[in-house]
Design an enzyme around this catalytic site. Structure first.
Site, PDB file in Angstrom:
ATOM      1  N   SER A   1       0.923  -0.981  -0.352  1.00  0.00           N
ATOM      2  CA  SER A   1      -0.333  -0.295   0.433  1.00  0.00           C
ATOM      3  C   SER A   1       0.943   1.150  -0.380  1.00  0.00           C
ATOM      4  CB  SER A   1      -0.267   0.356   1.144  1.00  0.00           C
ATOM      5  OG  SER A   1      -1.375   0.617   1.392  1.00  0.00           O
TER       6      SER A   1
ATOM      7  N   TYR B   1      -2.946  -0.797   9.884  1.00  0.00           N
ATOM      8  CA  TYR B   1      -3.351  -0.724   8.916  1.00  0.00           C
ATOM      9  C   TYR B   1      -1.592  -0.864   8.464  1.00  0.00           C
ATOM     10  CZ  TYR B   1      -4.203  -1.406   3.779  1.00  0.00           C
ATOM     11  OH  TYR B   1      -4.634  -0.926   2.111  1.00  0.00           O
TER      12      TYR B   1
HETATM   13  P1  NDP Z   1     -11.674  -5.008  -1.441  1.00  0.00           P
HETATM   14  O1  NDP Z   1     -12.912  -4.744   0.309  1.00  0.00           O
HETATM   15  O2  NDP Z   1     -13.241  -5.465  -2.823  1.00  0.00           O
HETATM   16  O3  NDP Z   1     -11.308  -6.684  -0.945  1.00  0.00           O
HETATM   17  C1  NDP Z   1     -10.692  -7.211  -0.569  1.00  0.00           C
HETATM   18  C2  NDP Z   1     -10.339  -8.694  -0.423  1.00  0.00           C
HETATM   19  O4  NDP Z   1     -10.673  -9.445   0.688  1.00  0.00           O
HETATM   20  C3  NDP Z   1     -11.782  -9.364  -0.433  1.00  0.00           C
HETATM   21  O5  NDP Z   1     -12.162  -9.778  -1.731  1.00  0.00           O
HETATM   22  C4  NDP Z   1     -11.959 -10.333   0.560  1.00  0.00           C
HETATM   23  O6  NDP Z   1     -13.402 -11.269   0.302  1.00  0.00           O
HETATM   24  C5  NDP Z   1     -10.749 -10.471   1.081  1.00  0.00           C
HETATM   25  N1  NDP Z   1     -10.685 -10.711   2.330  1.00  0.00           N
HETATM   26  C6  NDP Z   1     -10.734 -10.014   3.279  1.00  0.00           C
HETATM   27  N2  NDP Z   1     -10.772 -10.961   4.587  1.00  0.00           N
HETATM   28  C7  NDP Z   1     -10.294 -11.860   4.231  1.00  0.00           C
HETATM   29  C8  NDP Z   1     -10.235 -13.051   4.685  1.00  0.00           C
HETATM   30  N3  NDP Z   1     -10.496 -13.003   6.248  1.00  0.00           N
HETATM   31  N4  NDP Z   1     -10.016 -14.659   4.526  1.00  0.00           N
HETATM   32  C9  NDP Z   1     -10.391 -14.206   3.295  1.00  0.00           C
HETATM   33  N5  NDP Z   1     -10.494 -13.210   2.515  1.00  0.00           N
HETATM   34  C10 NDP Z   1     -10.695 -12.572   2.242  1.00  0.00           C
HETATM   35  O7  NDP Z   1     -11.107  -4.213  -1.404  1.00  0.00           O
HETATM   36  P2  NDP Z   1      -9.040  -3.707  -2.170  1.00  0.00           P
HETATM   37  O8  NDP Z   1      -9.406  -4.496  -3.436  1.00  0.00           O
HETATM   38  O9  NDP Z   1      -8.566  -2.395  -2.319  1.00  0.00           O
HETATM   39  O10 NDP Z   1      -8.252  -4.721  -1.438  1.00  0.00           O
HETATM   40  C11 NDP Z   1      -7.622  -5.869  -1.311  1.00  0.00           C
HETATM   41  C12 NDP Z   1      -5.678  -5.172  -1.355  1.00  0.00           C
HETATM   42  O11 NDP Z   1      -5.301  -4.738  -1.110  1.00  0.00           O
HETATM   43  C13 NDP Z   1      -6.105  -4.987   0.692  1.00  0.00           C
HETATM   44  O12 NDP Z   1      -4.991  -5.624   1.207  1.00  0.00           O
HETATM   45  C14 NDP Z   1      -5.504  -3.867   0.366  1.00  0.00           C
HETATM   46  O13 NDP Z   1      -5.381  -3.093   1.311  1.00  0.00           O
HETATM   47  C15 NDP Z   1      -5.541  -3.587  -0.878  1.00  0.00           C
HETATM   48  N6  NDP Z   1      -4.438  -1.610  -1.450  1.00  0.00           N
HETATM   49  C16 NDP Z   1      -5.930  -1.380  -1.653  1.00  0.00           C
HETATM   50  C17 NDP Z   1      -5.813   0.283  -1.849  1.00  0.00           C
HETATM   51  C18 NDP Z   1      -7.107   0.507  -2.655  1.00  0.00           C
HETATM   52  O14 NDP Z   1      -6.704   1.932  -3.169  1.00  0.00           O
HETATM   53  N7  NDP Z   1      -8.122  -0.030  -2.907  1.00  0.00           N
HETATM   54  C19 NDP Z   1      -4.685   0.527  -1.912  1.00  0.00           C
HETATM   55  C20 NDP Z   1      -3.485   0.002  -1.612  1.00  0.00           C
HETATM   56  C21 NDP Z   1      -3.680  -1.224  -1.275  1.00  0.00           C
HETATM   57  P3  NDP Z   1     -14.415 -11.875   1.356  1.00  0.00           P
HETATM   58  O15 NDP Z   1     -15.353 -10.760   2.320  1.00  0.00           O
HETATM   59  O16 NDP Z   1     -15.116 -12.400   0.662  1.00  0.00           O
HETATM   60  O17 NDP Z   1     -12.921 -12.545   2.333  1.00  0.00           O
END
Ligand code: NDP
Length: 251
Positions: free
Chosen positions: A141, A154
């Site tokens: 991130s 975070y």
């Molecule tokens: P989303 O909320 O769209 O995606 C998060 C994903 O993580 C979901 O698919 C969710 O699936 C999964 N998830 C969360 N907790 C668990 C768990 N305990 N076990 C299995 N799966 C899990 O957000 P983003 O796409 O934005 O985030 C994805 C990654 O990108 C993260 O690591 C975030 O920190 C990182 N990121 C995002 C940024 C942004 O601007 N969007 C910037 C920088 C980094 P489910 O709920 O089905 O479990």
């Protein structure tokens, strides 16, 4: 170009059912990989996998739980016969100042964003070694680089994943496993939609500081996924690569 061809490769994408993970899964699937979409929401994962073509499949697992990670990795290996690529992408955020953050919230963010990457990588390691090598892609991130008042857990998890990346890269180079970390800028997903609701003027502030002049989209991650998962990156390991439209180099 065949350096980017992933035919015959098997990939696991944690959190691949939406957001950045789905963008990466699309790139991997288009390059020919069989993709296992992993998440807790079974229906969302099933839908995502079916959008990726007939080689993709979905598995339900909470990546914070060791037993579920081990079972998920064993099932992918059994169903697909091998594991070549792991994308540690699952992540959450709890936006609170340090004085307001509960210990349980701290642990939940660290477990989801950092410990899960260790658990999944460790579980995949023997399969990658057996396959003659592998690729691990860790999602960081801008908070791997910067701090902010509302992101103590975070930012700690995202700083930690950079160091985990470097440690795994040095440990497993001898097994021909490359481990790299990519740092997304501000990307339009469910995660940031919630942040935009909570933080006044976030949308405008991000636009003003991003030289590309826009928020990122999930399909901006197809290219980096294919590069870091393919033979094209065989001499790239322990690297930290921004995918941020220039956010981190803009004053
Ligand atoms: P989303 O909320 O769209 O995606 C998060 C994903 O993580 C979901 O698919 C969710 O699936 C999964 N998830 C969360 N907790 C668990 C768990 N305990 N076990 C299995 N799966 C899990 O957000 P983003 O796409 O934005 O985030 C994805 C990654 O990108 C993260 O690591 C975030 O920190 C990182 N990121 C995002 C940024 C942004 O601007 N969007 C910037 C920088 C980094 P489910 O709920 O089905 O479990």
């Amino acid at each position: 170009m065949d350096q980017f061809d992933l035919s015959g490769r098997v990939a696991i994408v944690t959190g691949g059912n939406g957001g950045i993970g789905l963008g990466m899964a699309r790139g991997l699937a288009r390059a020919g990989a069989a993709v296992a979409v992993v998440g807790r929401n079974r229906e969302k994962s099933r839908e995502a996998a079916s959008s990726l073509g007939e080689r993709a499949f979905s598995l339900e697992a909470d990546v914070t739980r060791t037993s579920e990670v081990e079972a998920m990795v064993a099932e992918v290996a059994e169903r697909a016969g091998r594991i070549d690529i792991l994308v540690n992408n699952a992540g959450i955020n709890v936006r609170k100042r340090p004085e307001d953050l509960a210990e349980s919230e701290w642990r939940s963010v660290l477990d989801t964003n950092l410990t899960s990457a260790f658990l999944c990588s460790k579980a995949c390691h023997p399969h990658m070694r057996a396959a003659g090598g592998g690729k691990i892609l860790n999602n960081g991130s801008m908070m791997s680089l910067f701090g902010a008042p509302w992101t103590p857990a975070y930012a700690s998890s995202k700083g930690g994943i950079v160091q985990l990346t470097k440690s795994l890269a040095t440990a497993w180079a001898e097994d021909h496993i490359q481990v790299n970390c990519f740092l997304p800028g501000w990307i339009d997903t469910d995660l940031t939609r919630r942040a935009r609701e909570q933080v006044p003027e976030l949308h405008e502030r991000v636009l003003a500081r991003t030289p590309a002049g826009r928020w990122g989209e999930i399909d901006d991650f197809q290219g980096i996924a294919v590069f870091l998962a393919s033979r094209a990156s065989d001499f790239v390991t322990g690297a930290v690569i921004t995918v941020d439209g220039g956010f981190s180099v803009s004053g």
